[in-house]
Design a protein around this motif. Structure first.
Motif, PDB file in Angstrom:
ATOM      1  N   LEU A 262      -6.220  -3.861   9.102  1.00  0.00           N
ATOM      2  CA  LEU A 262      -7.287  -2.900   9.433  1.00  0.00           C
ATOM      3  C   LEU A 262      -6.718  -1.529   9.765  1.00  0.00           C
ATOM      4  O   LEU A 262      -7.319  -0.507   9.411  1.00  0.00           O
ATOM      5  CB  LEU A 262      -8.135  -3.439  10.588  1.00  0.00           C
ATOM      6  CG  LEU A 262      -9.401  -4.218  10.204  1.00  0.00           C
ATOM      7  CD1 LEU A 262     -10.481  -3.279   9.657  1.00  0.00           C
ATOM      8  CD2 LEU A 262      -9.143  -5.319   9.180  1.00  0.00           C
ATOM      9  N   LYS A 263      -5.552  -1.513  10.429  1.00  0.00           N
ATOM     10  CA  LYS A 263      -4.907  -0.221  10.730  1.00  0.00           C
ATOM     11  C   LYS A 263      -4.615   0.531   9.434  1.00  0.00           C
ATOM     12  O   LYS A 263      -4.873   1.721   9.318  1.00  0.00           O
ATOM     13  CB  LYS A 263      -3.594  -0.459  11.482  1.00  0.00           C
ATOM     14  CG  LYS A 263      -3.729  -0.408  12.982  1.00  0.00           C
ATOM     15  CD  LYS A 263      -2.341  -0.456  13.626  1.00  0.00           C
ATOM     16  CE  LYS A 263      -2.445  -0.594  15.131  1.00  0.00           C
ATOM     17  NZ  LYS A 263      -1.264  -1.221  15.742  1.00  0.00           N
ATOM     18  N   GLY A 268      -6.301   4.496   5.263  1.00  0.00           N
ATOM     19  CA  GLY A 268      -6.770   4.782   3.903  1.00  0.00           C
ATOM     20  C   GLY A 268      -8.006   5.673   3.909  1.00  0.00           C
ATOM     21  O   GLY A 268      -8.146   6.577   3.074  1.00  0.00           O
ATOM     22  N   PHE A 269      -8.898   5.448   4.875  1.00  0.00           N
ATOM     23  CA  PHE A 269     -10.070   6.323   5.018  1.00  0.00           C
ATOM     24  C   PHE A 269      -9.620   7.736   5.406  1.00  0.00           C
ATOM     25  O   PHE A 269     -10.092   8.718   4.852  1.00  0.00           O
ATOM     26  CB  PHE A 269     -11.039   5.772   6.066  1.00  0.00           C
ATOM     27  CG  PHE A 269     -11.996   4.739   5.533  1.00  0.00           C
ATOM     28  CD1 PHE A 269     -13.267   5.113   5.099  1.00  0.00           C
ATOM     29  CD2 PHE A 269     -11.630   3.407   5.444  1.00  0.00           C
ATOM     30  CE1 PHE A 269     -14.158   4.174   4.602  1.00  0.00           C
ATOM     31  CE2 PHE A 269     -12.511   2.453   4.943  1.00  0.00           C
ATOM     32  CZ  PHE A 269     -13.776   2.837   4.520  1.00  0.00           C
ATOM     33  N   HIS A 270      -8.691   7.815   6.371  1.00  0.00           N
ATOM     34  CA  HIS A 270      -8.208   9.128   6.814  1.00  0.00           C
ATOM     35  C   HIS A 270      -7.543   9.880   5.661  1.00  0.00           C
ATOM     36  O   HIS A 270      -7.635  11.098   5.577  1.00  0.00           O
ATOM     37  CB  HIS A 270      -7.215   8.980   7.975  1.00  0.00           C
ATOM     38  CG  HIS A 270      -7.873   8.503   9.242  1.00  0.00           C
ATOM     39  ND1 HIS A 270      -7.172   7.971  10.296  1.00  0.00           N
ATOM     40  CD2 HIS A 270      -9.182   8.463   9.615  1.00  0.00           C
ATOM     41  CE1 HIS A 270      -8.021   7.630  11.269  1.00  0.00           C
ATOM     42  NE2 HIS A 270      -9.239   7.925  10.868  1.00  0.00           N
ATOM     43  N   ALA A 276      -5.856   2.482  -1.627  1.00  0.00           N
ATOM     44  CA  ALA A 276      -5.292   1.875  -0.410  1.00  0.00           C
ATOM     45  C   ALA A 276      -6.351   1.034   0.304  1.00  0.00           C
ATOM     46  O   ALA A 276      -6.072  -0.075   0.773  1.00  0.00           O
ATOM     47  CB  ALA A 276      -4.762   2.967   0.522  1.00  0.00           C
ATOM     48  N   ILE A 277      -7.584   1.556   0.377  1.00  0.00           N
ATOM     49  CA  ILE A 277      -8.673   0.826   1.024  1.00  0.00           C
ATOM     50  C   ILE A 277      -8.947  -0.476   0.271  1.00  0.00           C
ATOM     51  O   ILE A 277      -9.094  -1.550   0.867  1.00  0.00           O
ATOM     52  CB  ILE A 277      -9.960   1.700   1.085  1.00  0.00           C
ATOM     53  CG1 ILE A 277      -9.721   2.915   1.996  1.00  0.00           C
ATOM     54  CG2 ILE A 277     -11.159   0.895   1.573  1.00  0.00           C
ATOM     55  CD1 ILE A 277     -10.816   3.986   1.908  1.00  0.00           C
ATOM     56  N   GLN A 278      -8.971  -0.405  -1.053  1.00  0.00           N
ATOM     57  CA  GLN A 278      -9.223  -1.599  -1.875  1.00  0.00           C
ATOM     58  C   GLN A 278      -8.115  -2.633  -1.700  1.00  0.00           C
ATOM     59  O   GLN A 278      -8.388  -3.836  -1.599  1.00  0.00           O
ATOM     60  CB  GLN A 278      -9.359  -1.205  -3.350  1.00  0.00           C
ATOM     61  CG  GLN A 278     -10.652  -0.462  -3.664  1.00  0.00           C
ATOM     62  CD  GLN A 278     -10.695   0.032  -5.102  1.00  0.00           C
ATOM     63  OE1 GLN A 278      -9.695   0.529  -5.626  1.00  0.00           O
ATOM     64  NE2 GLN A 278     -11.849  -0.095  -5.740  1.00  0.00           N
ATOM     65  N   ALA A 279      -6.869  -2.160  -1.646  1.00  0.00           N
ATOM     66  CA  ALA A 279      -5.733  -3.090  -1.487  1.00  0.00           C
ATOM     67  C   ALA A 279      -5.857  -3.847  -0.166  1.00  0.00           C
ATOM     68  O   ALA A 279      -5.628  -5.064  -0.110  1.00  0.00           O
ATOM     69  CB  ALA A 279      -4.414  -2.318  -1.546  1.00  0.00           C
TER      70      ALA A 279
END
Length: 369
Positions: A262-263, A268-270, A276-279
């Motif tokens: 989650l970190k 990835g959002f930032h 990155a979010i998908q991975a």
């Protein structure tokens, strides 16, 4: 908002978990949750004599019970009226502490979170019902209220009925949009409630509580698939299995790997980085599959697995949402990819796309005092 006749109308959105499920019930552990444009609406109007609580959805509510020895034990957690009553009781305690005179009123609750024919989508209706009720009463009594206080009041009310859970669905309903949520220390709250007024409690920092608004990358499209039914596995069996799993070493490993995942996902959002979010979404799915394997709790049903496989073949990242075992799955897909072929395959398998959008809550003050 207040109508001409003194009628107040407020709404609270439903939600879906994107990642971090199961781990988020432990204090300080993160999850990502999104608020959706399906709402619970609460209306409140003053009354001269007799008050009422009316809900369009819940007129015919049945109650569930089981045996403990010879006693009949009722499970009130699925009955929305208990959340409404708990929210009223707490908000009126707060009103009383603020020197308000308690009044009589008609409270109406209307939920879009369970469909017209009684299907439950798993959008967190008990949380939204709680938030909408607290919000309406705070306006009725003109109590000082901001998002932080609204979250805390609704969280206490919800906990009083449910007794567990992370309260992330309350946070999503209060703050809207995409949020990163770290759950607070519930034991601290329990002991603090014995020795603090509600007004003081709402003003305090709660240990481990963090709520952060996230901005999704512009190329991220959220698609929600509904599998038609909750799992056949009884919730009770799953709860027992889950509590046994918590005593095992693998559970601690799962927690820490979930936190790390989650970190990276929040980062990835930032960084505005869809890949990155998908991975990390795929990684979170694997962690939940591991949890499922050693706890013997059904998280990914065969039809959810099918839904995810079809989405992955289309180039998207997908996983179960929330406790799993039925209900919804979520898909994060690049806007450059046309999802039509994926949706047709879903329909062929009896998977329904829920046409929901992310709901952002405005930043206007919730109540003037």
């Amino acid at each position: 908002m207040k109508g001409h006749d003194g009628m107040i109308t407020v709404k609270a959105p439903g939600k879906l978990y994107i990642a971090g499920e199961y781990a988020v019930v432990e204090r300080g552990f993160p999850a990502i949750i999104v608020a959706l444009d399906q709402f619970v609406t609460a209306t409140i109007a003053p009354s001269e004599t007799v008050g009422s609580i009316v809900s369009k959805q819940y007129q015919e509510n049945s109650i569930v019970w089981r045996r403990q020895g010879d006693a009949m034990v009722f499970d009130n957690r699925d009955n929305p009226f208990h959340y409404i009553l708990s929210a009223i009781s707490l908000t009126e305690t707060y009103a009383h502490e603020a020197g308000r005179e308690l009044g009589v009123y008609h409270l109406g609750i209307n939920s879009e979170l369970d469909s017209a024919d009684g299907k439950k989508y798993g959008l967190g209706s008990s949380a939204a019902v709680t938030v909408a009720t607290v919000k309406a009463l705070c306006q009725f009594y003109q109590l000082p209220m901001d998002k932080s206080k609204l979250f805390k009041l609704a969280a206490i009310a919800h906990l009083s009925v449910q007794g567990n859970g992370s309260l992330g669905d309350i946070a999503a309903s209060v703050y809207g949009g995409w949020i990163a949520y770290h759950s607070f220390d519930r034991q601290w709250l329990q002991s603090q409630r014995q020795k603090s007024t509600l007004s003081d409690l709402l003003a305090m920092d709660w240990p481990d509580l963090q709520i952060e608004l996230l901005t999704p990358p512009s190329d991220l499209r959220l698609v929600i698939g509904w599998t038609g039914s909750p799992a056949s596995t009884s919730h009770l069996v799953d709860k027992v299995a889950m509590s046994k799993a918590k005593e095992r070493h693998e559970y601690q490993t799962f927690l820490h790997e979930s936190k790390d995942c989650l970190k990276r996902m929040i980062a990835g959002f930032h960084a505005n980085d869809l890949a990155a979010i998908q991975a990390e979404l795929r990684h979170n799915r694997r962690l939940l599959q591991g949890l499922s394997a050693f706890s013997h709790v059904t998280i990914e049903t065969p039809i959810l697995k099918k839904m995810i496989t079809i989405a992955e073949a289309a180039g998207a990242a997908a996983k179960t949402s929330g406790a799993g075992g039925g209900d919804c799955g979520i898909v994060l897909i690049d806007r450059a990819i046309n999802p039509q072929a994926m949706l047709q395959q879903w329909a062929h398998e009896g998977i329904e796309r829920l046409n929901l959008k992310v709901h952002n809550v405005d930043d206007a003050p919730l109540s003037q005092a």
